[in-house]
Write a protein that holds these residues in place. Structure first.
Motif, PDB file in Angstrom:
ATOM      1  N   ARG A 115      12.751  -8.950   7.502  1.00  0.00           N
ATOM      2  CA  ARG A 115      13.414  -7.920   6.495  1.00  0.00           C
ATOM      3  C   ARG A 115      13.537  -9.243   5.941  1.00  0.00           C
ATOM      4  O   ARG A 115      13.609 -10.254   5.365  1.00  0.00           O
ATOM      5  N   GLY A 116      12.842  -8.547   4.254  1.00  0.00           N
ATOM      6  CA  GLY A 116      12.703  -8.858   2.963  1.00  0.00           C
ATOM      7  C   GLY A 116      10.905  -8.995   3.166  1.00  0.00           C
ATOM      8  O   GLY A 116      11.010  -9.401   4.590  1.00  0.00           O
ATOM      9  N   ALA A 117      10.513  -8.878   1.891  1.00  0.00           N
ATOM     10  CA  ALA A 117       8.671  -9.069   1.420  1.00  0.00           C
ATOM     11  C   ALA A 117       8.825 -10.485   2.310  1.00  0.00           C
ATOM     12  O   ALA A 117       7.623 -10.035   2.578  1.00  0.00           O
ATOM     13  N   ALA A 118       9.529 -11.720   1.826  1.00  0.00           N
ATOM     14  CA  ALA A 118       9.183 -13.276   2.205  1.00  0.00           C
ATOM     15  C   ALA A 118       8.837 -13.111   4.090  1.00  0.00           C
ATOM     16  O   ALA A 118       7.556 -13.951   4.376  1.00  0.00           O
ATOM     17  N   GLY A 119       9.485 -12.835   4.261  1.00  0.00           N
ATOM     18  CA  GLY A 119       9.422 -13.041   5.477  1.00  0.00           C
ATOM     19  C   GLY A 119       8.732 -12.193   6.168  1.00  0.00           C
ATOM     20  O   GLY A 119       7.553 -11.951   7.043  1.00  0.00           O
ATOM     21  N   ARG A 120       8.380 -10.661   5.988  1.00  0.00           N
ATOM     22  CA  ARG A 120       7.578  -9.912   6.233  1.00  0.00           C
ATOM     23  C   ARG A 120       5.527  -9.735   6.013  1.00  0.00           C
ATOM     24  O   ARG A 120       4.854 -10.339   7.161  1.00  0.00           O
ATOM     25  N   ALA A 121       5.834 -10.626   4.905  1.00  0.00           N
ATOM     26  CA  ALA A 121       4.516 -10.782   4.882  1.00  0.00           C
ATOM     27  C   ALA A 121       3.421 -12.748   5.180  1.00  0.00           C
ATOM     28  O   ALA A 121       2.878 -12.212   6.116  1.00  0.00           O
ATOM     29  N   ILE A 122       4.769 -13.340   6.184  1.00  0.00           N
ATOM     30  CA  ILE A 122       4.279 -13.729   6.689  1.00  0.00           C
ATOM     31  C   ILE A 122       4.104 -13.662   8.377  1.00  0.00           C
ATOM     32  O   ILE A 122       3.265 -14.257   8.438  1.00  0.00           O
ATOM     33  N   LEU A 123       4.850 -12.440   8.762  1.00  0.00           N
ATOM     34  CA  LEU A 123       4.837 -11.975  10.158  1.00  0.00           C
ATOM     35  C   LEU A 123       3.359 -10.943   9.633  1.00  0.00           C
ATOM     36  O   LEU A 123       2.309 -10.743  10.840  1.00  0.00           O
ATOM     37  N   SER A 124       2.816 -10.155   9.124  1.00  0.00           N
ATOM     38  CA  SER A 124       2.159 -10.080   8.949  1.00  0.00           C
ATOM     39  C   SER A 124       0.298 -10.369   8.995  1.00  0.00           C
ATOM     40  O   SER A 124      -0.289  -9.913   9.658  1.00  0.00           O
ATOM     41  N   ALA A 125       0.706 -11.363   8.012  1.00  0.00           N
ATOM     42  CA  ALA A 125      -0.199 -12.756   8.720  1.00  0.00           C
ATOM     43  C   ALA A 125      -0.433 -12.934   9.984  1.00  0.00           C
ATOM     44  O   ALA A 125      -1.841 -13.011  10.572  1.00  0.00           O
ATOM     45  N   ARG A 126       0.490 -13.678  10.219  1.00  0.00           N
ATOM     46  CA  ARG A 126       0.796 -13.771  11.874  1.00  0.00           C
ATOM     47  C   ARG A 126       0.351 -12.296  12.773  1.00  0.00           C
ATOM     48  O   ARG A 126      -1.089 -13.136  13.406  1.00  0.00           O
ATOM     49  N   GLN A 127       0.163 -11.970  12.740  1.00  0.00           N
ATOM     50  CA  GLN A 127      -0.068  -9.837  13.466  1.00  0.00           C
ATOM     51  C   GLN A 127      -1.985  -9.692  13.361  1.00  0.00           C
ATOM     52  O   GLN A 127      -2.795  -9.430  13.875  1.00  0.00           O
ATOM     53  N   SER A 128      -2.078  -9.758  11.865  1.00  0.00           N
ATOM     54  CA  SER A 128      -3.558  -9.947  11.407  1.00  0.00           C
ATOM     55  C   SER A 128      -4.653 -10.808  11.678  1.00  0.00           C
ATOM     56  O   SER A 128      -6.065 -10.519  12.060  1.00  0.00           O
ATOM     57  N   GLY A 129      -3.971 -12.052  11.220  1.00  0.00           N
ATOM     58  CA  GLY A 129      -4.622 -13.187  11.463  1.00  0.00           C
ATOM     59  C   GLY A 129      -5.788 -13.933  10.489  1.00  0.00           C
ATOM     60  O   GLY A 129      -7.522 -13.411  10.737  1.00  0.00           O
ATOM     61  N   LEU A 130      -5.854 -12.835   9.087  1.00  0.00           N
ATOM     62  CA  LEU A 130      -6.733 -12.097   7.832  1.00  0.00           C
ATOM     63  C   LEU A 130      -6.978 -13.449   7.671  1.00  0.00           C
ATOM     64  O   LEU A 130      -5.657 -13.865   7.435  1.00  0.00           O
ATOM     65  N   ALA A 131      -7.834 -13.802   6.494  1.00  0.00           N
ATOM     66  CA  ALA A 131      -7.861 -15.036   6.135  1.00  0.00           C
ATOM     67  C   ALA A 131      -7.076 -14.481   4.717  1.00  0.00           C
ATOM     68  O   ALA A 131      -6.291 -15.288   4.139  1.00  0.00           O
ATOM     69  N   ASP A 132      -6.931 -12.860   4.218  1.00  0.00           N
ATOM     70  CA  ASP A 132      -6.483 -12.672   3.338  1.00  0.00           C
ATOM     71  C   ASP A 132      -5.694 -11.720   3.394  1.00  0.00           C
ATOM     72  O   ASP A 132      -5.992 -10.278   2.909  1.00  0.00           O
ATOM     73  N   PRO A 133      -4.672 -11.436   3.721  1.00  0.00           N
ATOM     74  CA  PRO A 133      -3.791  -9.770   4.399  1.00  0.00           C
ATOM     75  C   PRO A 133      -2.838  -9.364   2.923  1.00  0.00           C
ATOM     76  O   PRO A 133      -2.428  -8.601   3.606  1.00  0.00           O
ATOM     77  N   GLY A 134      -3.725 -10.817   1.452  1.00  0.00           N
ATOM     78  CA  GLY A 134      -2.889  -9.118   1.058  1.00  0.00           C
ATOM     79  C   GLY A 134      -1.662  -9.828   1.030  1.00  0.00           C
ATOM     80  O   GLY A 134      -0.935 -10.394   0.551  1.00  0.00           O
ATOM     81  N   TYR A 135      -0.200  -8.420   0.331  1.00  0.00           N
ATOM     82  CA  TYR A 135       1.205  -9.246  -0.179  1.00  0.00           C
ATOM     83  C   TYR A 135       1.784  -7.731   0.273  1.00  0.00           C
ATOM     84  O   TYR A 135       1.359  -6.217   0.810  1.00  0.00           O
ATOM     85  N   THR A 136       2.517  -8.105   0.575  1.00  0.00           N
ATOM     86  CA  THR A 136       3.997  -7.090   0.677  1.00  0.00           C
ATOM     87  C   THR A 136       5.047  -6.783   0.195  1.00  0.00           C
ATOM     88  O   THR A 136       5.989  -7.714  -0.341  1.00  0.00           O
ATOM     89  N   LEU A 137       5.263  -5.334   0.144  1.00  0.00           N
ATOM     90  CA  LEU A 137       6.784  -4.696  -0.958  1.00  0.00           C
ATOM     91  C   LEU A 137       7.449  -4.720   0.190  1.00  0.00           C
ATOM     92  O   LEU A 137       7.695  -3.861   1.070  1.00  0.00           O
ATOM     93  N   THR A 138       9.290  -4.916  -1.127  1.00  0.00           N
ATOM     94  CA  THR A 138      10.470  -4.183   0.068  1.00  0.00           C
ATOM     95  C   THR A 138      11.262  -3.835  -1.144  1.00  0.00           C
ATOM     96  O   THR A 138      11.042  -4.081  -2.400  1.00  0.00           O
ATOM     97  N   HIS A 139      12.136  -3.127  -0.792  1.00  0.00           N
ATOM     98  CA  HIS A 139      12.837  -2.779  -1.498  1.00  0.00           C
ATOM     99  C   HIS A 139      14.626  -2.218  -0.947  1.00  0.00           C
ATOM    100  O   HIS A 139      14.237  -1.892   0.178  1.00  0.00           O
ATOM    101  N   GLY A 140      15.657  -3.155  -1.541  1.00  0.00           N
ATOM    102  CA  GLY A 140      17.043  -2.880  -0.675  1.00  0.00           C
ATOM    103  C   GLY A 140      17.362  -3.916   0.337  1.00  0.00           C
ATOM    104  O   GLY A 140      18.207  -3.644   1.146  1.00  0.00           O
ATOM    105  N   GLU A 141      16.090  -5.059   0.621  1.00  0.00           N
ATOM    106  CA  GLU A 141      16.405  -5.200   2.521  1.00  0.00           C
ATOM    107  C   GLU A 141      17.702  -6.035   2.559  1.00  0.00           C
ATOM    108  O   GLU A 141      17.830  -6.521   3.811  1.00  0.00           O
ATOM    109  N   LEU A 142      17.602  -6.811   1.511  1.00  0.00           N
ATOM    110  CA  LEU A 142      17.966  -7.816   1.602  1.00  0.00           C
ATOM    111  C   LEU A 142      19.592  -8.475   0.711  1.00  0.00           C
ATOM    112  O   LEU A 142      20.973  -8.932   0.901  1.00  0.00           O
TER     113      LEU A 142
END
Length: 213
Positions: free
Chosen positions: A136-163
């Motif tokens: 939940r939230g951009a901060a956590g989702r960005a971490i999970l995105s990097a963990r799942q993709s394994g890319l050197a530059d996974p980009g950024y994550t946007l969220t609205h109203g989750e927290l």
């Protein structure tokens, strides 16, 4: 190894690193093979580390990282926070939104450093120590995105109203830092995130990662 270094200490630290990289622990034989030393040496290393609660062995004899590392880890957050603050201040002032550094703490995301902009009429109140689920939230989702993709530059994550109702977030993960999962982001009172915010957050995450290397 040089004349000024300790071979025993080096091996002990290597044991801790090997154990930190596994969820199921390692046997004496597995450690012996990975370190390239005999089992007697491994037994002595483990016994010493156990005395300091840095290693524990389960009923099956598998060695795992011990709770003693938590006492050492408590001193990590202040150091990380200090290193990240210049980039966070620049990000907050540039975007006009609350900037934060978030690290993984178990199964949660933990805000360890927060900087609010000085020139805005209002901004989102976000405090160091705030915790939330990783999914939940951009901060956590960005971490999970990097963990799942394994890319050197996974980009950024946007969220609205989750927290927080009415608040939007943008975050980019820290990459290239061994043993540390985290993200840098901003949170603002807006329905949508302006286009320039995402790339700016990615740049800030790179700055923080460089400061921590």
């Amino acid at each position: 190894m040089t004349a000024e270094t300790s071979q025993t200490l080096d091996r002990g630290l290597r044991v801790l690193k090997l154990l930190a990289d596994t969820d199921h622990g390692l046997t004496v034989t597995e450690l012996s093979n990975r370190l390239g030393v005999n089992r007697t040496v491994v037994y002595r290393l483990l016994a010493t580390l156990e005395q300091h609660a840095l290693v524990r062995r389960d009923i099956g004899g598998r060695a795992r990282v011990g709770l003693g590392v938590l006492r050492l880890g408590r001193q990590v957050h202040p150091l990380v926070r200090e290193a990240a603050l210049p980039a966070l201040r620049s990000l907050a002032e540039d975007i006009g939104a609350t900037a934060h550094l978030t690290l993984v703490d178990g199964t949660e995301a933990l805000a360890v450093a927060v900087v609010e902009p000085t020139w805005t009429d209002y901004h989102v109140a976000y405090r160091a120590g705030f915790r939330h689920a990783l999914d939940r939230g951009a901060a956590g989702r960005a971490i999970l995105s990097a963990r799942q993709s394994g890319l050197a530059d996974p980009g950024y994550t946007l969220t609205h109203g989750e927290l927080e109702a009415g608040a939007s977030g943008a975050a980019a993960p820290l990459v290239g830092i061994t043993g540390l999962e985290g993200s840098v982001g901003v949170v603002m009172l807006a329905d949508t995130i302006p286009e320039r915010v995402g790339p700016r957050v990615v740049d800030a995450a790179r700055e923080v990662a460089d400061a921590l290397r």
